[in-house]
Structure formats: structure tokens, C-alpha cells
Write an enzyme that holds these catalytic residues in place. Structure first.
Site, PDB file in Angstrom:
ATOM      1  N   THR A 146      -4.730  -2.329  -2.260  1.00 48.08           N
ATOM      2  CA  THR A 146      -4.863  -0.866  -2.050  1.00 48.08           C
ATOM      3  C   THR A 146      -3.367  -0.300  -2.407  1.00 48.08           C
ATOM      4  O   THR A 146      -2.287  -0.561  -1.878  1.00 48.08           O
ATOM      5  CB  THR A 146      -5.183  -0.543  -0.404  1.00 48.08           C
ATOM      6  OG1 THR A 146      -6.488  -1.284  -0.338  1.00 48.08           O
ATOM      7  CG2 THR A 146      -5.134   0.546  -0.108  1.00 48.08           C
ATOM      8  N   HIS A 206      -9.078   6.732   0.143  1.00 51.28           N
ATOM      9  CA  HIS A 206      -9.017   6.255   1.408  1.00 51.28           C
ATOM     10  C   HIS A 206     -10.030   7.013   2.533  1.00 51.28           C
ATOM     11  O   HIS A 206      -9.487   6.668   3.808  1.00 51.28           O
ATOM     12  CB  HIS A 206      -7.664   6.024   2.029  1.00 51.28           C
ATOM     13  CG  HIS A 206      -7.272   4.982   2.497  1.00 51.28           C
ATOM     14  ND1 HIS A 206      -6.647   3.999   1.855  1.00 51.28           N
ATOM     15  CD2 HIS A 206      -7.485   4.357   3.994  1.00 51.28           C
ATOM     16  CE1 HIS A 206      -6.360   2.971   2.823  1.00 51.28           C
ATOM     17  NE2 HIS A 206      -6.918   3.265   3.932  1.00 51.28           N
ATOM     18  N   LYS A 242      -7.251  -0.231  -5.768  1.00 51.06           N
ATOM     19  CA  LYS A 242      -8.137   0.658  -4.870  1.00 51.06           C
ATOM     20  C   LYS A 242      -7.016   1.914  -4.333  1.00 51.06           C
ATOM     21  O   LYS A 242      -6.137   1.662  -3.861  1.00 51.06           O
ATOM     22  CB  LYS A 242      -8.489   0.019  -3.471  1.00 51.06           C
ATOM     23  CG  LYS A 242      -9.344   0.745  -2.811  1.00 51.06           C
ATOM     24  CD  LYS A 242     -10.078  -0.078  -1.555  1.00 51.06           C
ATOM     25  CE  LYS A 242     -10.657   0.775  -0.510  1.00 51.06           C
ATOM     26  NZ  LYS A 242      -9.546   1.478   0.389  1.00 51.06           N
ATOM     27  N   SER A 292     -10.221  -6.694   5.134  1.00 47.11           N
ATOM     28  CA  SER A 292      -9.165  -6.055   5.210  1.00 47.11           C
ATOM     29  C   SER A 292      -7.793  -6.841   5.543  1.00 47.11           C
ATOM     30  O   SER A 292      -7.937  -7.909   6.299  1.00 47.11           O
ATOM     31  CB  SER A 292      -9.037  -4.743   6.066  1.00 47.11           C
ATOM     32  OG  SER A 292      -7.755  -4.433   6.377  1.00 47.11           O
ATOM     33  N   TYR A 334      -2.692  -5.084   1.409  1.00 48.98           N
ATOM     34  CA  TYR A 334      -1.691  -4.102   1.455  1.00 48.98           C
ATOM     35  C   TYR A 334      -0.248  -4.891   1.353  1.00 48.98           C
ATOM     36  O   TYR A 334       0.052  -5.961   2.017  1.00 48.98           O
ATOM     37  CB  TYR A 334      -1.617  -3.671   3.213  1.00 48.98           C
ATOM     38  CG  TYR A 334      -2.532  -2.539   3.456  1.00 48.98           C
ATOM     39  CD1 TYR A 334      -2.778  -1.489   2.680  1.00 48.98           C
ATOM     40  CD2 TYR A 334      -3.338  -2.591   4.475  1.00 48.98           C
ATOM     41  CE1 TYR A 334      -3.713  -0.586   3.051  1.00 48.98           C
ATOM     42  CE2 TYR A 334      -4.277  -1.658   4.783  1.00 48.98           C
ATOM     43  CZ  TYR A 334      -4.306  -0.543   4.176  1.00 48.98           C
ATOM     44  OH  TYR A 334      -5.521   0.379   4.617  1.00 48.98           O
TER      45      TYR A 334
HETATM   46  C1  LIG Z   1     -11.655   2.881  10.134  1.00 47.71           C
HETATM   47  C2  LIG Z   1     -11.287   2.971   8.669  1.00 47.71           C
HETATM   48  C3  LIG Z   1     -10.462   1.688   8.384  1.00 47.71           C
HETATM   49  C4  LIG Z   1      -9.928   1.301   7.150  1.00 47.71           C
HETATM   50  N1  LIG Z   1      -9.300   0.473   6.809  1.00 47.71           N
HETATM   51  C5  LIG Z   1      -9.199   0.048   5.526  1.00 47.71           C
HETATM   52  C6  LIG Z   1      -8.135  -0.780   5.198  1.00 47.71           C
HETATM   53  O1  LIG Z   1      -7.867  -1.739   5.947  1.00 47.71           O
HETATM   54  N2  LIG Z   1      -7.853  -1.075   3.854  1.00 47.71           N
HETATM   55  C7  LIG Z   1      -8.374  -0.205   2.963  1.00 47.71           C
HETATM   56  O2  LIG Z   1      -7.914  -0.669   1.685  1.00 47.71           O
HETATM   57  N3  LIG Z   1      -8.996   0.640   3.178  1.00 47.71           N
HETATM   58  C8  LIG Z   1      -9.315   1.108   4.386  1.00 47.71           C
HETATM   59  N4  LIG Z   1     -10.215   1.959   4.843  1.00 47.71           N
HETATM   60  C9  LIG Z   1     -10.822   2.904   3.573  1.00 47.71           C
HETATM   61  C10 LIG Z   1     -12.010   2.262   3.143  1.00 47.71           C
HETATM   62  O3  LIG Z   1     -11.758   0.817   2.542  1.00 47.71           O
HETATM   63  C11 LIG Z   1     -12.687   3.226   2.113  1.00 47.71           C
HETATM   64  O4  LIG Z   1     -11.815   3.488   1.126  1.00 47.71           O
HETATM   65  C12 LIG Z   1     -13.437   4.597   2.934  1.00 47.71           C
HETATM   66  O5  LIG Z   1     -13.688   4.286   4.283  1.00 47.71           O
HETATM   67  C13 LIG Z   1     -14.779   4.939   2.047  1.00 47.71           C
HETATM   68  O6  LIG Z   1     -15.179   6.174   2.662  1.00 47.71           O
HETATM   69  P1  LIG Z   1     -16.496   6.184   3.649  1.00 47.71           P
HETATM   70  O7  LIG Z   1     -16.030   5.550   4.913  1.00 47.71           O
HETATM   71  O8  LIG Z   1     -16.748   7.365   3.320  1.00 47.71           O
HETATM   72  O9  LIG Z   1     -17.551   5.225   3.034  1.00 47.71           O
HETATM   73  C14 LIG Z   1     -10.611   2.361   5.948  1.00 47.71           C
HETATM   74  C15 LIG Z   1     -11.389   3.158   6.320  1.00 47.71           C
HETATM   75  C16 LIG Z   1     -11.807   3.421   7.567  1.00 47.71           C
HETATM   76  C17 LIG Z   1     -13.112   4.571   7.924  1.00 47.71           C
END
Ligand SMILES: Cc1cc2nc3c(=O)[nH]c(=O)nc-3n(C[C@H](O)[C@H](O)[C@H](O)COP(=O)(O)O)c2cc1C
Length: 397
Positions: free
Chosen positions: A169, A289, A265, A120, A143
Site C-alpha cells: 500500500t 483508500h 495499491k 492487512s 504497510y
Molecule cells: C475499515 C477500513 C480499514 C482499511 N484498512 C486498510 C488496510 O489496513 N490496508 C489497506 O491497504 N487498505 C485499507 N483500507 C482500504 C481498503 O483496502 C480499500 O481500498 C477500500 O476500502 C475500498 O473501498 P470500499 O470500502 O468502498 O470498497 C481500509 C478500508 C476500510 C473501510
């Protein structure tokens, strides 16, 4: 039990963790409440967060028998590269606050399992930290911030670190509210609360791990702005930097800067998917997300089939959201995904026991996927089609 999981007795502790839910519960015991809530929460009323799981569970697989299920394989290709599983670690911000040097451990676990890892923008370890500590290239998630000079530099850093894909993203140019983060003081800038300090004091194994970690701030940003030495100043800057003007023109601009494969994404709508297919990107991720942005949108598994139909093979389609079991992966493949991303599940394992914990989650997913392929009569992920699921209570496809 948890400290054992980090030491010599760790293998025994892992043996009794027979499903990902066991690791989730251990995670809740080990990590301070504010970070657990940051991981587990969805935005607003969390309807979409719940729907991601509930709608996956509503889909039934078709059991097929007497097929000689020996010699089955979970191998596939993702963006033209061989992978041992149709799985990718999703980008997760602040991973290094769930476990010291978390991004490095998670990346190593993914690479050992033969699948891609996505770092990330909001990681604790920087692109360079991870690149110096792992054997193979990884994906980098971007981002887009208002300071486009910084974004250009970040893309150049990802290219210099030989990242094998850039994941842009597109669903977080404004930030959905997570109530528990505000209540816990996980706001921007973060607030130091007595209750948080007491909670941290009761989680010594977590605290020790974090103290041993290389960094305690946003690694990709701190180096670029040396004047922003502390996390409070940095967090405030980040909150102001998300750019509501983000548009398809920026995708063109990023494409012109990035020499490799680009992945978009956060696509959920068929119209956006059609536009994305014309950008020259290699893939899209059908994502909401993890239920953390617009509450009330469709579960990703519901959006997936229409998106797949709309792009009609012009671009690879990945999906994430609520994947917790190998059988969930088969459902996603059946509805047209090439592979799935997992966010929270490997994070739970990572926080419990570092690289070994993340590896354990991936092994559980692999074993479950393997069995699900066998009992649906598929020799490999490539053989999974719509015919392998029944949708809805009346089993209509
Ligand atoms: C704690 C956390 C932090 C996340 N940080 C980012 C991020 O920095 N960039 C991003 O594109 N998605 C981020 N996401 C979304 C994840 O990439 C992903 O889309 C999502 O967690 C998928 O669902 P799941 O947790 O049920 O597998 C984050 C998700 C969580 C739970």
C-alpha cells in the site's frame, strides 16, 4: 434477528437480506458505534468517499437484448490465476474487531467463493493464524514502517506462510484524518470513553463474538514485539512508525525481498501509473483508500480509464472504491479494470454473521454480476469493453 443470523435461524435471516444495503443496516444495528464509524468514515469532508459512489452511479450500462443469455460465466483470471469472480477482498485493518476472528472467517468466505483474500498488516489475526485456519494461500498487504528490520521479517513471514501475492500500500505513509474517529476516541492510543462503554453494553452479540475470538490486538505486530503487550502501547508505536520517507526506492527494495507477485495499491495518477509499470510489479490497484486519505482527489472510477490508457497493457490494473453491486463491477471492467477489490461491503456481512454473512455478500455480488453480464450481452467478464457503458448524462463514451 441478528442473533438468529448466527444460530439455526440464520439462513432465514440471510434470505431476507436481499441486497448489500440490508447487510449494511444490520451491521449498524449490531456493532458498536466507534467501530461502525471507523469503517464507514472517509477523511476530512468526505468528498472523495461520496464521489466514489456518486461517480459510479452516474455511469449507465448499455442494455442489449435477444442474445441467448444462457451459459454465461463470471469466471476470469486475476494475475494469471483462475478466479470464479473478477473480485478480491481488499485489506481491511482491525477486521477481527468487527467480528471475532474476523480475518479467518472473511478469508474462508473468499476462498469458498473462489476469489483471493487480502490480509492487512493491521489485522487482528496474524499471518500465521490465518494460514493455519484456511485451505489455500491468500494475499498479504504490507504497510512500510520505519523499522525496516520488522518489514523484512514481515515479508519473510508472508513468504513462509505461502502468501500468493504481496500488496504494497503506497498511499498511507502519512495518515488522513477521520473526524469521527477522533470524536469517538478511536485515536492513537485509543481512549476509553463512558459513552463507548455504554454503547458496547447494548451490543452483547458483538461483544460475545469478540470475547470468543483468539486475539484482541494487532496480531502481526504483537508477536514481533513481545514487550508491547497492550493495545495502547502498540497503537502508539504504530502511529509513530508510518514512514513519510517512503519512495520508489523502497519499492525496489521490497521487490528484491519478495519472491512472488507484487501489487502496488493506491495509484491514482497517470504519471505514478507509468512509473509503477516499470517497477516489475504484476499489478496496480487504482485506489484512494476508500476515500480515507487525501480528500478531494478523483473518484477511482474517474481515474481508471486514463490509468489504463497510460500503462497500455504493461501491468494489470485493479480498482477499488464504492463497489456495492454486481453492476458496479461491470462498469469497472468496462473502463479497463481486470478485477475489483471490495472493502466495506464484505465487512458488513462478516460483522453481521461471520463467514456466512461475508459469503452472503459475495453471493449477492455474484448473482448481480451474472445478471448484469447477461443483460449487457457479455458471455464472461473478459468480453466486457468500453462499448458496454455510456458515460455521463449525454451518454457520451
Ligand atoms: C475499515 C477500513 C480499514 C482499511 N484498512 C486498510 C488496510 O489496513 N490496508 C489497506 O491497504 N487498505 C485499507 N483500507 C482500504 C481498503 O483496502 C480499500 O481500498 C477500500 O476500502 C475500498 O473501498 P470500499 O470500502 O468502498 O470498497 C481500509 C478500508 C476500510 C473501510
Amino acid at each position: 434477528m441478528l442473533s438468529k443470523a448466527q444460530g439455526k435461524g440464520g439462513d432465514d435471516a440471510m434470505k431476507t437480506m436481499t441486497c448489500i444495503e440490508d447487510l449494511r443496516q444490520a451491521y449498524h444495528r449490531k456493532v458498536p458505534r466507534a467501530f461502525v464509524d471507523y469503517c464507514e468514515s472517509g477523511s476530512y469532508a468526505e468528498q472523495t468517499l461520496r464521489a466514489n459512489r456518486a461517480d459510479l452511479e452516474r455511469i449507465a450500462l448499455r442494455q442489449r437484448v435477444l442474445n441467448d443469455v444462457s451459459g454465461r460465466s463470471t469466471k476470469t483470471t486475476i494475475l494469471g490465476e483462475e478466479a470464479r469472480l473478477p473480485l478480491i477482498l481488499a485489506p481491511v485493518g482491525l477486521t477481527g474487531m468487527q467480528h471475532g476472528d474476523g480475518e479467518i472467517h472473511a478469508c474462508r468466505a473468499a476462498q469458498a467463493a473462489g476469489i483471493p483474500y487480502t490480509l492487512s498488516t493491521m489485522s487482528i489475526c496474524s499471518i500465521e493464524d490465518v494460514a493455519a485456519s484456511v485451505a489455500k494461500p491468500f494475499w498479504f498487504q504490507l504497510y512500510v514502517m520505519k523499522d525496516r528490520g520488522y518489514i523484512r521479517a514481515l515479508i519473510e513471514r508472508a513468504a513462509a506462510a505461502k502468501c500468493s501475492a504481496l500488496v504494497l500500500t503506497v498511499d498511507l505513509q502519512v495518515i488522513g484524518q477521520r473526524h469521527r474517529d477522533i470524536k469517538n476516541g478511536m485515536s492513537v492510543p485509543p481512549e476509553i470513553r463512558i459513552s463507548n462503554l455504554i454503547d458496547i453494553a447494548t451490543k452483547p452479540a458483538w461483544a460475545l463474538g469478540i470475547l470468543r475470538g483468539k486475539r484482541k490486538t494487532f496480531g502481526n505486530i504483537a508477536g514481533h514485539y513481545p514487550s508491547m503487550s497492550n493495545v495502547t502501547v502498540l497503537s502508539k508505536w504504530i502511529a509513530e512508525q508510518f514512514d513519510p520517507t517512503l519512495s520508489w526506492k523502497d519499492v525496489e527494495w521490497i521487490k528484491s525481498l519478495w519472491p512472488g507477485k507484487l501489487i502496488l495499491k493506491g495509484i491514482l495518477d497517470v504519471e505514478d501509473a507509468r512509473i509503477a509499470a516499470k517497477t516489475g510489479a504484476a499489478a496496480i490497484v487504482v485506489s484512494n483508500h476508500g476515500g480515507r486519505q487525501l480528500d478531494g482527489v478523483s473518484a477511482t472510477i474517474d481515474a481508471l480509464p486514463e490509468v489504463v490508457e497510460a500503462v497500455d497493457g504493461r501491468i494489470e490494473v485493479l480498482v477499488d472504491g464504492g463497489i456495492r453491486r454486481g453492476s458496479d463491477v461491470v462498469k469497472a471492467l468496462a473502463l479497463g479494470a481486470c478485477a475489483v477489490m471490495v472493502g466495506r461491503a464484505p465487512l458488513w456481512g462478516l460483522a453481521v454473521a461471520g463467514e456466512r454473512g461475508a459469503a452472503h455478500v459475495l453471493e449477492l455480488l455474484r448473482a448481480e454480476l451474472h445478471l448484469a453480464l447477461q443483460l449487457t450481452g457479455c458471455r464472461s467478464p473478459a468480453e466486457v469493453t468500453r462499448a458496454h457503458v455510456c458515460r455521463g448524462p449525454n451518454n457520451s463514451p
